[in-house]
Design a protein around this motif. Structure first.
Motif, PDB file in Angstrom:
ATOM      1  N   GLU A  30      -1.209   2.986 -21.946  1.00 48.49           N
ATOM      2  CA  GLU A  30      -0.478   3.525 -20.799  1.00 48.49           C
ATOM      3  C   GLU A  30      -1.367   3.577 -19.558  1.00 48.49           C
ATOM      4  OE1 GLU A  30       1.199   7.295 -21.754  1.00 48.49           O
ATOM      5  OE2 GLU A  30       2.938   6.418 -22.751  1.00 48.49           O
ATOM      6  N   ASP A  31      -2.615   3.989 -19.726  1.00 51.51           N
ATOM      7  CA  ASP A  31      -3.508   4.066 -18.568  1.00 51.51           C
ATOM      8  C   ASP A  31      -3.852   2.680 -18.034  1.00 51.51           C
ATOM      9  OD1 ASP A  31      -3.405   6.726 -18.965  1.00 51.51           O
ATOM     10  OD2 ASP A  31      -5.550   7.069 -19.149  1.00 51.51           O
ATOM     11  N   TYR A  32      -3.901   1.683 -18.901  1.00 52.35           N
ATOM     12  CA  TYR A  32      -4.184   0.325 -18.454  1.00 52.35           C
ATOM     13  C   TYR A  32      -3.046  -0.209 -17.588  1.00 52.35           C
ATOM     14  CZ  TYR A  32      -5.708  -4.561 -18.659  1.00 52.35           C
ATOM     15  OH  TYR A  32      -6.122  -5.832 -18.329  1.00 52.35           O
ATOM     16  N   GLN A  33      -1.851   0.326 -17.773  1.00 50.96           N
ATOM     17  CA  GLN A  33      -0.708  -0.080 -16.955  1.00 50.96           C
ATOM     18  C   GLN A  33      -0.754   0.516 -15.547  1.00 50.96           C
ATOM     19  OE1 GLN A  33       2.866   0.987 -19.031  1.00 50.96           O
ATOM     20  NE2 GLN A  33       2.286  -0.053 -20.918  1.00 50.96           N
ATOM     21  N   LEU A  34      -1.586   1.544 -15.354  1.00 51.63           N
ATOM     22  CA  LEU A  34      -1.640   2.217 -14.064  1.00 51.63           C
ATOM     23  C   LEU A  34      -2.460   1.404 -13.057  1.00 51.63           C
ATOM     24  CD1 LEU A  34      -2.174   5.899 -15.257  1.00 51.63           C
ATOM     25  CD2 LEU A  34      -0.032   4.745 -14.690  1.00 51.63           C
ATOM     26  N   VAL A  35      -2.409   1.828 -11.807  1.00 56.35           N
ATOM     27  CA  VAL A  35      -3.102   1.142 -10.725  1.00 56.35           C
ATOM     28  C   VAL A  35      -4.535   1.657 -10.642  1.00 56.35           C
ATOM     29  CG1 VAL A  35      -3.074   0.651  -8.250  1.00 56.35           C
ATOM     30  CG2 VAL A  35      -0.918   0.947  -9.493  1.00 56.35           C
ATOM     31  N   GLU A  36      -5.474   0.757 -10.409  1.00 51.46           N
ATOM     32  CA  GLU A  36      -6.862   1.172 -10.258  1.00 51.46           C
ATOM     33  C   GLU A  36      -7.021   2.024  -8.998  1.00 51.46           C
ATOM     34  OE1 GLU A  36     -11.363  -0.784  -9.906  1.00 51.46           O
ATOM     35  OE2 GLU A  36      -9.579  -2.066  -9.954  1.00 51.46           O
ATOM     36  N   CYS A  37      -7.752   3.115  -9.109  1.00 47.34           N
ATOM     37  CA  CYS A  37      -7.968   4.017  -7.978  1.00 47.34           C
ATOM     38  C   CYS A  37      -8.734   3.290  -6.878  1.00 47.34           C
ATOM     39  CB  CYS A  37      -8.730   5.264  -8.426  1.00 47.34           C
ATOM     40  SG  CYS A  37      -9.012   6.441  -7.102  1.00 47.34           S
ATOM     41  N   GLU A  38      -8.215   3.327  -5.667  1.00 52.64           N
ATOM     42  CA  GLU A  38      -8.796   2.587  -4.553  1.00 52.64           C
ATOM     43  C   GLU A  38      -9.742   3.418  -3.707  1.00 52.64           C
ATOM     44  OE1 GLU A  38      -5.385   1.188  -2.509  1.00 52.64           O
ATOM     45  OE2 GLU A  38      -4.889  -0.349  -4.002  1.00 52.64           O
ATOM     46  N   GLY A  39     -10.052   4.635  -4.133  1.00 56.51           N
ATOM     47  CA  GLY A  39     -10.977   5.468  -3.382  1.00 56.51           C
ATOM     48  C   GLY A  39     -10.291   6.225  -2.261  1.00 56.51           C
ATOM     49  N   LEU A  40     -11.113   6.857  -1.409  1.00 54.60           N
ATOM     50  CA  LEU A  40     -10.608   7.755  -0.384  1.00 54.60           C
ATOM     51  C   LEU A  40     -10.781   7.221   1.030  1.00 54.60           C
ATOM     52  CD1 LEU A  40     -12.076  11.059  -1.869  1.00 54.60           C
ATOM     53  CD2 LEU A  40      -9.688  10.334  -1.951  1.00 54.60           C
ATOM     54  N   PHE A  41     -11.272   5.996   1.163  1.00 52.01           N
ATOM     55  CA  PHE A  41     -11.560   5.480   2.505  1.00 52.01           C
ATOM     56  C   PHE A  41     -10.308   5.436   3.375  1.00 52.01           C
ATOM     57  CE2 PHE A  41     -11.532   1.769   5.326  1.00 52.01           C
ATOM     58  CZ  PHE A  41     -12.530   2.132   6.205  1.00 52.01           C
ATOM     59  N   GLU A  42      -9.250   4.813   2.890  1.00 53.31           N
ATOM     60  CA  GLU A  42      -8.024   4.687   3.682  1.00 53.31           C
ATOM     61  C   GLU A  42      -7.417   6.051   3.988  1.00 53.31           C
ATOM     62  OE1 GLU A  42      -6.731   2.156   5.110  1.00 53.31           O
ATOM     63  OE2 GLU A  42      -7.983   0.547   4.296  1.00 53.31           O
ATOM     64  N   GLU A  43      -7.529   6.999   3.053  1.00 48.56           N
ATOM     65  CA  GLU A  43      -6.961   8.327   3.270  1.00 48.56           C
ATOM     66  C   GLU A  43      -7.704   9.040   4.395  1.00 48.56           C
ATOM     67  OE1 GLU A  43      -4.406   8.465   1.505  1.00 48.56           O
ATOM     68  OE2 GLU A  43      -4.906   6.982  -0.019  1.00 48.56           O
ATOM     69  N   TYR A  44      -9.036   9.026   4.331  1.00 48.73           N
ATOM     70  CA  TYR A  44      -9.819   9.667   5.390  1.00 48.73           C
ATOM     71  C   TYR A  44      -9.592   8.987   6.737  1.00 48.73           C
ATOM     72  CZ  TYR A  44     -12.703  12.925   2.656  1.00 48.73           C
ATOM     73  OH  TYR A  44     -13.149  13.979   1.898  1.00 48.73           O
ATOM     74  N   LEU A  45      -9.575   7.653   6.754  1.00 53.33           N
ATOM     75  CA  LEU A  45      -9.417   6.925   8.014  1.00 53.33           C
ATOM     76  C   LEU A  45      -8.100   7.282   8.690  1.00 53.33           C
ATOM     77  CD1 LEU A  45     -10.489   4.768   9.977  1.00 53.33           C
ATOM     78  CD2 LEU A  45      -9.298   3.055   8.583  1.00 53.33           C
ATOM     79  N   GLU A  46      -7.038   7.354   7.913  1.00 57.87           N
ATOM     80  CA  GLU A  46      -5.726   7.693   8.471  1.00 57.87           C
ATOM     81  C   GLU A  46      -5.736   9.078   9.113  1.00 57.87           C
ATOM     82  OE1 GLU A  46      -1.100   8.317   6.934  1.00 57.87           O
ATOM     83  OE2 GLU A  46      -2.637   7.564   5.553  1.00 57.87           O
ATOM     84  N   MET A  47      -6.344  10.061   8.417  1.00 55.70           N
ATOM     85  CA  MET A  47      -6.368  11.422   8.939  1.00 55.70           C
ATOM     86  C   MET A  47      -7.293  11.557  10.155  1.00 55.70           C
ATOM     87  SD  MET A  47      -4.257  13.308   7.299  1.00 55.70           S
ATOM     88  CE  MET A  47      -3.195  11.867   7.338  1.00 55.70           C
ATOM     89  N   VAL A  48      -8.419  10.850  10.144  1.00 53.46           N
ATOM     90  CA  VAL A  48      -9.352  10.935  11.273  1.00 53.46           C
ATOM     91  C   VAL A  48      -8.734  10.324  12.528  1.00 53.46           C
ATOM     92  CG1 VAL A  48     -11.543  10.032  12.148  1.00 53.46           C
ATOM     93  CG2 VAL A  48     -11.450  11.075   9.892  1.00 53.46           C
ATOM     94  N   LEU A  49      -8.032   9.205  12.388  1.00 53.53           N
ATOM     95  CA  LEU A  49      -7.333   8.617  13.535  1.00 53.53           C
ATOM     96  C   LEU A  49      -6.252   9.560  14.056  1.00 53.53           C
ATOM     97  CD1 LEU A  49      -6.986   4.895  12.379  1.00 53.53           C
ATOM     98  CD2 LEU A  49      -8.479   5.768  14.174  1.00 53.53           C
ATOM     99  N   GLN A  50      -5.563  10.225  13.150  1.00 55.05           N
ATOM    100  CA  GLN A  50      -4.562  11.207  13.565  1.00 55.05           C
ATOM    101  C   GLN A  50      -5.223  12.355  14.324  1.00 55.05           C
ATOM    102  OE1 GLN A  50      -2.967  14.637  11.175  1.00 55.05           O
ATOM    103  NE2 GLN A  50      -1.410  13.120  10.659  1.00 55.05           N
ATOM    104  N   PHE A  51      -6.379  12.816  13.844  1.00 54.22           N
ATOM    105  CA  PHE A  51      -7.112  13.886  14.523  1.00 54.22           C
ATOM    106  C   PHE A  51      -7.441  13.477  15.955  1.00 54.22           C
ATOM    107  CE2 PHE A  51     -11.054  16.107  15.627  1.00 54.22           C
ATOM    108  CZ  PHE A  51     -10.720  17.422  15.346  1.00 54.22           C
TER     109      PHE A  51
END
Length: 909
Positions: free
Chosen positions: A676-697
């Motif tokens: 079941e875990d092999y069917q899941l998506v590999e974690c892509e890290g936090l870079f895109e999440e931080y970048l989106e919030m920092v640009l919003q800031f």
């Protein structure tokens, strides 16, 4: 069978073992513990499959137990390695799998092609890697899922107690000394409790991890740590994952001189298709009734955190940290803290906007424009346009007041203080969480080289810290590549500027088309229509360029050959942020500070590529800036949220469909956890999440004077963002390896830079773009009620302008086109305002920085208490002291502890 050569990478700590060399890259510092029972089990293992191995000498009878265990029901699964092999009949198929049907079969001599040799090399690396993992003491068990086309292998790994103890000391894991009460870290909850106000945001989440006074783990002091008697539960699952990942990252699979080491490089090379720890069961609640404290950690996170109905509840940060590690927990802590602080900013911004709506009727200049009739004949806006009456823009003049009134000025001052105060209190929160999660004294150990760096480095040189030979890339060559990469960045920024000019020209062409239609409505709203259309085009170009440049920046950063992952991440973040900053903010900066500044006057208009430089619209530049910010900021947020919602589901569906084809008839049965875990998506890290919030800031601080509703839209977006991110991590991503961290890294420095830039930008916005200072100076010099202000701001066309004699245009000029005295007085006021605004705000901010300590006083007391307990627990003479006191003799030595300290230490159990 294990050979001595396969075990050279890891050492035996027993004194009777033969000493091994440690100067090879990838060897464990001070060696590694190899349990003798594992070595004997491996030596006696006559199974044809060299990968399957277990070290248990007890009965192999299966013992049913909840959780992720081997087939014996006792051995915990700490990590899973996955690789795929196509069947022999599919030898010509694509992929990174082997052509042989059996694992470990050597490639036949006739297979001399490059691809066949490559596949044989991958198989050899995998076999060598597994043998070295056995040498390190890991316990293994293999599972297979296959059909006639492909076989998927799952290698389950587990770390025995002896291995965990050794690496716990080497990795400086924290050991519990004394339990303490779980404190409420939510300031709002404490305030509401004191005021006896019901708190609907509070929710009791089951199985909250206990809080302890801790110290660095020491095997020799094992009996002083809480829970040391229970080997199964002493180390948390995240700690076990971290230990096993450390072994996987250190283990050699090829030649040490070529830096062929670590599971990350094996995944990059295609030896394994995935390597991940397992989730704690399904996130779905069972169909039968179950008590909340019987839920697994993943079910708790899903039920109490990632569901949409929990949008108003506090986040269970301790549970997030326990399951995902400190690095991910700090991201959600920062995002929740930032969202909570957006609430007062959104309320004040909404009140400012509402006050503008309510006071629109009192705007004297707008009244003069609406009642002017044909009094003000305005000069044509383009070479082929006709003159127009100022009364035609009555509606836009009223709307412009919503974004340009005294309230917006006060709000920009408020947001300048808000931004820096938010960061100061986040530093306090960050320090509190770092101590609460035992990361206050955490420092990254000497980082090993990245797998890509190790694979591409041309030479091997001794590490100046460890003395171990490792891949080396000449510093001068790297700096030359960094310089070349900087030139590429500058070229890409020039491309952004070219697109900006294109958008400006597009806006001019659309305005010209609107004027030529002859429609009174289109002529009146030509500027607004052109601005909205160009903003949509600009958003599309921004998102497109962002995708292109992120891919380019990734390749440039790899080419620059940064040694460690931290250096690589910082260089990549810097490149992408600099580009995205210019990419997203160039158009608003143009409208805010440059548009309408170089228009000229009749008979002497400024031009660009033959087109007249564009002027601000009828409502002023601030309303155009507000339109752009709304389209770019809100449009980007909507597109990102849709992508975050759809893309993981599409990837997971594709992965699940691929695995379902291999399982065939077994698909109807309940799949195993690793499947079941092999069917899941590999974690892509936090870079895109931080970048989106920092640009919003940046959007809500730099341009807030023009768009008071920006914090409100940011607040609404973040409520959705938290749920989307929580659902991705809890339900759609494979479980990432828990990483320790004590702060949010370089992102905090970027936020500080944006907060200081916002002060300067808002000062210039109020001084040069807003009509606040011109109105204030006119009130001071001429009329407090602004009567005649509109006529005062309009100049007459020069006498030599014969096309429309005596037409008007907005400027402080005389009849010859020269600047009037009022213009120079206003310029002096504007510059004085910028200097005063900047100095006052920065002075107050420095005062806030000085008044608000980075570490709360109560936390300093807890830190001292913890250090005291650690000193007592790890003192070398403590054991002798206790023995001597047991005999009735209490020596009065300088190193002995006071009776009070002994009593305190005795209460730790």
């Amino acid at each position: 069978m294990l050979r001595k050569g396969d075990r050279e990478v890891l050492l035996d700590l027993h004194s009777e073992s033969e000493a091994q060399t440690t100067d090879g890259y990838g060897s464990v510092h001070n060696g590694s513990y190899i349990p003798p029972r594992c070595l004997s089990a491996a030596a006696a293992d006559d199974d044809d499959d060299p990968i399957y191995m277990h070290c248990n000498t007890k009965s192999d009878q299966s013992v049913p137990q909840l959780g992720n265990y081997f087939r014996d029901g006792k051995t915990k699964i700490d990590f899973v390695l996955v690789w795929e092999i196509r069947s022999r009949r599919k030898r010509r198929g694509k992929g990174k799998s082997e052509v042989t049907g059996e694992e470990g079969d050597a490639a036949p001599p006739e297979e001399s092609s490059r691809s066949e040799r490559r596949k044989a090399q991958l198989a050899q690396w995998r076999e060598k890697f597994v043998q070295n993992l056995e040498s390190a003491g890991l316990v293994m068990e293999k599972e297979e899922t296959s059909n006639e086309k492909k076989t998927i292998h799952f290698l389950k790994l587990s770390a025995p107690w002896d291995v965990l103890v050794y690496f716990a000391e080497e990795l400086c894991l924290r050991a519990p000394l004394q339990a303490q009460q779980n404190l409420d870290l939510n300031t709002s909850a404490r305030v509401m409790k004191r005021l006896c106000i019901p708190n609907m945001m509070m929710e009791s989440v089951p199985n909250r991890p206990l809080d302890y006074y801790t110290c660095a783990f020491r095997k020799s002091k094992m009996n002083r740590f809480l829970g040391c008697d229970n080997h199964d539960t002493y180390f948390t699952n995240t700690q076990r994952h971290r230990v096993v990942y450390e072994i996987l990252a250190r283990t050699v699979y090829g030649k040490r001189k070529r830096a062929e080491v670590g599971v990350d490089r094996l995944v990059n090379e295609g030896v394994y298709t995935a390597a991940f720890p397992l989730h704690e069961g399904s996130f779905k609640l069972p169909k039968y009734e179950i008590r909340p404290d019987e839920l697994n950690q993943r079910q708790i996170l899903h039920h109490y955190w990632s569901r949409w109905c929990k949008w108003y509840k506090y986040q269970p940060l301790d549970h997030i940290r326990e399951y995902f590690g400190e690095k991910i927990a700090l991201y959600f802590a920062w995002l929740g803290f930032y969202t909570a602080w957006l609430l007062p900013a959104a309320v004040v911004g909404t009140l400012v906007f509402v006050s503008g709506v309510m006071s629109m009727g009192t705007n004297t200049p707008a009244k003069d424009i609406c009642t002017s009739g044909a009094s003000y004949l305005m000069c044509p806006l383009c070479n082929t346009c006709k003159a127009w009456n100022m009364s035609d823009i009555c509606t836009m003049a009223k709307l412009g007041y919503l974004f340009d009134h005294p309230g917006t000025v006060l709000f920009s001052v408020f947001m300048s203080f808000w931004a820096v105060t938010f960061l100061e209190y986040w530093k306090r929160k960050m320090a509190t969480l770092a101590h609460h999660w035992d990361c206050m004294d955490f420092h990254e150990e000497e980082e090993r080289p990245r797998p890509e760096f190790a694979a591409m480095a041309p030479t091997m040189e001794p590490n100046p810290v460890t003395g171990v030979k490792e891949p080396y890339f000449p510093e001068k060559t790297r700096l030359a590549r960094v310089f070349t990469g900087s030139m590429v960045i500058i070229m890409m920024l020039c491309v952004v500027m070219i697109f900006l000019v294109t958008v400006v020209m597009c806006r001019g062409i659309i305005s010209l088309m609107m004027f030529r239609t002859g429609s009174p409505v289109l002529r009146t709203e030509a500027g607004t229509i052109a601005n909205i259309c160009s903003s949509i085009v600009s958003l599309g170009l921004i998102l497109l360029m962002g995708r292109v440049y992120t891919a380019l920046a990734e390749q440039l950063t790899k080419w620059e050959m940064h040694r460690t992952q931290t250096q690589y991440d910082n260089a990549f973040i810097f490149k992408v942020f600099i580009f995205q900053f210019v990419n997203f903010y160039s158009s608003p900066f143009y409208v805010a500070f440059f548009k309408g500044r170089f228009v000229g006057y009749p008979t002497n208009y400024g031009t660009l590529f033959g087109m007249r430089n564009e002027d601000c619209g009828p409502g002023g530049c601030l309303i155009e800036l507000a339109e752009q910010l709304f389209i770019i900021m809100v449009g980007k947020q909507l597109i990102n949220n849709i992508q975050e919602f759809i893309i993981p589901k599409v990837k997971a569906w594709n992965q699940k469909r691929s695995l379902a084809k291999v399982m065939g008839d077994k698909a109807s049965h309940e799949p195993q956890r690793w499947e079941e875990d092999y069917q899941l998506v590999e974690c892509e890290g936090l870079f895109e999440e931080y970048l989106e919030m920092v640009l919003q800031f940046g959007f809500i601080t730099i341009f807030v004077a023009a768009f008071p509703l920006a914090p409100l839209f940011a607040l609404l977006n973040n409520w959705v963002e938290i749920r989307l991110d929580a659902h991705k991590f809890a339900c759609e991503y494979r479980r990432p390896v828990a990483e320790r961290a004590q702060n949010i890294g370089v992102w905090f420095n970027i936020l500080e830079a944006l907060s200081h830039l916002s002060v300067i930008a808002n000062a210039f916005l109020i001084a040069f773009t807003s009509d606040f200072l011109p109105r204030l100076l006119y009130q001071f010099k001429f009329d407090n009620d602004l009567n005649g202000y509109v006529n005062f701001t309009l100049a007459y066309a020069p006498l030599n302008y014969t096309e429309y004699p005596m037409c008007r245009y907005k400027a402080y000029r005389d009849n010859d086109g020269n600047y009037s005295l009022f213009y120079w007085e206003l310029l002096a006021v504007r510059l004085g305002f910028i200097i005063a605004f900047e100095h006052v705000v920065f002075f107050v901010l420095r005062a806030i920085d000085w008044i608000v300590p980075d570490v709360p006083g109560s936390l300093e007391l807890k830190i001292k208490r913890e250090r005291y307990l650690a000193k007592q627990a790890l003192a070398e003479n403590q054991e002798a002291l206790l023995v001597s006191r047991g005999r009735g003799a209490a020596p009065a030595s300088p190193g002995s502890s006071s009776p009070g300290s002994d009593a305190s230490f005795g209460n730790m159990s």
